[in-house]
Write a protein that holds these residues in place. Structure first.
Motif, short mmCIF file in Angstrom:
data_model
loop_
_atom_site.label_atom_id
_atom_site.label_comp_id
_atom_site.label_asym_id
_atom_site.label_seq_id
_atom_site.Cartn_x
_atom_site.Cartn_y
_atom_site.Cartn_z
N ILE A 161 0.93 -1.15 0.12
CA ILE A 161 0.01 -0.11 0.04
C ILE A 161 0.76 1.34 0.26
O ILE A 161 0.70 2.15 -0.60
N PHE A 162 1.84 1.48 0.82
CA PHE A 162 2.56 2.50 0.86
C PHE A 162 3.38 2.86 -0.50
O PHE A 162 3.27 3.94 -0.77
N VAL A 163 4.12 1.80 -0.98
CA VAL A 163 4.87 2.02 -2.22
C VAL A 163 3.87 2.24 -3.47
O VAL A 163 3.98 3.23 -4.13
N GLN A 164 2.82 1.45 -3.52
CA GLN A 164 1.89 1.70 -4.70
C GLN A 164 0.90 2.84 -4.46
O GLN A 164 0.37 3.59 -5.40
N GLY A 165 0.95 3.56 -3.27
CA GLY A 165 0.47 4.87 -3.04
C GLY A 165 1.08 5.97 -3.93
O GLY A 165 0.64 7.01 -3.97
N PHE A 166 2.47 5.93 -3.90
CA PHE A 166 3.34 6.80 -4.66
C PHE A 166 3.82 6.34 -5.95
O PHE A 166 4.40 7.31 -6.59
N ALA A 167 3.74 5.13 -6.32
CA ALA A 167 4.58 4.83 -7.75
C ALA A 167 3.87 3.48 -8.30
O ALA A 167 3.27 2.70 -7.58
N GLU A 168 3.96 3.51 -9.53
CA GLU A 168 3.42 2.48 -10.32
C GLU A 168 4.67 1.15 -10.31
O GLU A 168 5.99 1.82 -10.38
N VAL A 169 4.37 0.09 -10.07
CA VAL A 169 5.34 -0.88 -9.77
C VAL A 169 5.42 -1.85 -10.85
O VAL A 169 4.12 -2.51 -11.01
N GLN A 170 6.68 -2.16 -11.36
CA GLN A 170 6.77 -3.31 -12.41
C GLN A 170 7.79 -4.19 -12.22
O GLN A 170 8.89 -3.85 -11.73
N ALA A 178 -0.90 12.23 4.69
CA ALA A 178 -0.07 11.13 4.44
C ALA A 178 0.25 10.20 5.76
O ALA A 178 0.20 8.97 5.95
N GLY A 179 0.55 11.18 7.02
CA GLY A 179 0.74 10.55 8.34
C GLY A 179 -0.42 9.68 8.76
O GLY A 179 0.07 8.70 9.06
N LEU A 180 -1.63 10.33 8.76
CA LEU A 180 -2.78 9.59 9.27
C LEU A 180 -3.16 8.11 8.01
O LEU A 180 -3.29 7.19 8.77
N PHE A 205 -0.92 6.53 6.57
CA PHE A 205 0.17 5.58 7.00
C PHE A 205 -0.34 4.66 8.18
O PHE A 205 -0.01 3.62 8.56
N THR A 206 -0.71 5.50 9.02
CA THR A 206 -0.96 5.23 10.61
C THR A 206 -2.24 4.14 10.49
O THR A 206 -2.28 2.94 10.94
N VAL A 207 -3.31 4.29 9.78
CA VAL A 207 -4.27 3.53 9.39
C VAL A 207 -3.90 2.31 8.88
O VAL A 207 -4.57 1.28 9.23
N VAL A 208 -3.11 2.43 8.04
CA VAL A 208 -2.53 1.15 7.08
C VAL A 208 -1.93 0.33 7.93
O VAL A 208 -1.92 -1.08 8.06
N ARG A 209 -1.09 1.05 8.65
CA ARG A 209 -0.20 0.05 9.92
C ARG A 209 -1.05 -0.40 10.86
O ARG A 209 -0.84 -1.76 11.12
N ALA A 210 -2.07 0.15 11.27
CA ALA A 210 -2.89 -0.50 12.21
C ALA A 210 -3.67 -1.46 11.89
O ALA A 210 -3.78 -2.69 12.34
#
Length: 289
Positions: free
Chosen positions: A169-178, A213-215, A217-222
């Motif tokens: 979630i973190f990475v794909q929230g900021f980049a297209e991953v191949q 972004a901070g919130l 990430f916190t929700v995802v981590r939780a």
């Protein structure tokens, strides 16, 4: 002198009395074809500034220097710097930096220009490096990274599926991953215990979510810290949030999410709705005071 020759690497390390450190994840590529393929996959232009993570003895650095305007070769192990200087002497566009990449100020290097990241990441610090890249996504165009095959699978997983994790979630929230191609453990010296894969991150101009972004990430981590719990349980039991049951249910209702779902099943858009719902609830409480 071939930097992809295991015998040369063995001999030159012995001459300099260097014993490789497992803690630094030092595994050098010994397949010239793979080195060229990695450099090609980076899709560099003659105008690019490249920051290479973990230059080692300069094997990949030489290829990058032929394709980019400038290469910043970052190497944490000071014992390898004399070898780097020797091997890269013909490359006038390479600057060698003896520093921990995690301590490097990438914004200072960028100088108001976008930069490109390339590297063979030490397995032990892959997550911190990815987090550092996310923090400065706005000055990056792309990152071409050799990572553990299992990490590559996680980065490329579809959010909301069993294979995904918080890092997905973190990475794909900021980049297209191949996922570009797999790399056998047998093309490294010394040989690591696992296979690798090359991934390419193409950074978006803006994140794929609207919440702070901070919130977010916190929700995802939780959600992933208690991934076997329901969303309601994750929001109330995780020390990262510790919401009251009432607030948790209100947020889930606003986000149109079933409280009985598990957090690991959420897409990026659904995590975003949940984080935005929490922001709205806080705003409503503030206005009611």
């Amino acid at each position: 002198m071939s930097l992809t020759s295991p015998s040369y690497i063995r001999d030159v390390l012995a001459q300099h009395k260097i014993r490789l450190k497992k803690s630094l994840g030092q595994h050098f590529l010994v397949d010239e074809n793979i080195v060229r393929k990695i450099a090609s996959a980076a899709q560099l232009s003659p105008q690019d500034t490249v920051v290479e993570i973990g230059a080692g003895i300069g094997t990949l650095t030489q290829e990058l220097a032929q394709r980019a305007a400038r290469v910043i070769a970052v190497e944490i192990d000071g014992r390898l710097i004399p070898l780097l200087k020797e091997h890269l002497r013909p490359c006038a566009n390479v600057t060698i930096v003896n520093q921990d990449f995690l301590q490097l100020d990438l914004r200072e290097i960028a100088l108001d220009k976008k930069i490109v990241i390339v590297g063979n990441l030490p397995y032990g610090v892959t997550a911190p490096i990815l987090e550092k890249l996310i923090e400065v996504y706005d000055i990056l165009t792309a990152a071409t990274l050799l990572v553990q095959a299992e990490v590559a699978d996680k980065l490329c997983a579809v959010p909301g599926t069993r294979d995904a994790g918080a890092i997905t979630i973190f990475v794909q929230g900021f980049a297209e991953v191949q996922r570009v191609f797999s790399v056998s453990r047998h093309v490294f010296f010394p040989k690591p215990e696992v296979d690798s894969a090359l991934v390419r991150l193409k950074f978006y101009e803006h994140p794929q979510f609207c919440a702070p972004a901070g919130l977010f990430f916190t929700v995802v981590r939780a959600a992933f810290n208690l991934r076997r719990k329901t969303l309601k349980q994750s929001l109330t039991r995780s020390p990262l949030l510790a919401l009251s049951p009432k607030v948790a249910l209100e947020a889930l209702e606003r986000a149109q999410l079933d409280p009985q779902r598990r957090g690991e099943t959420l897409s990026i858009a659904e995590f975003d709705r949940l984080a935005q719902a929490l922001v709205a609830l806080q705003r409503d409480r503030d206005e009611a005071r």
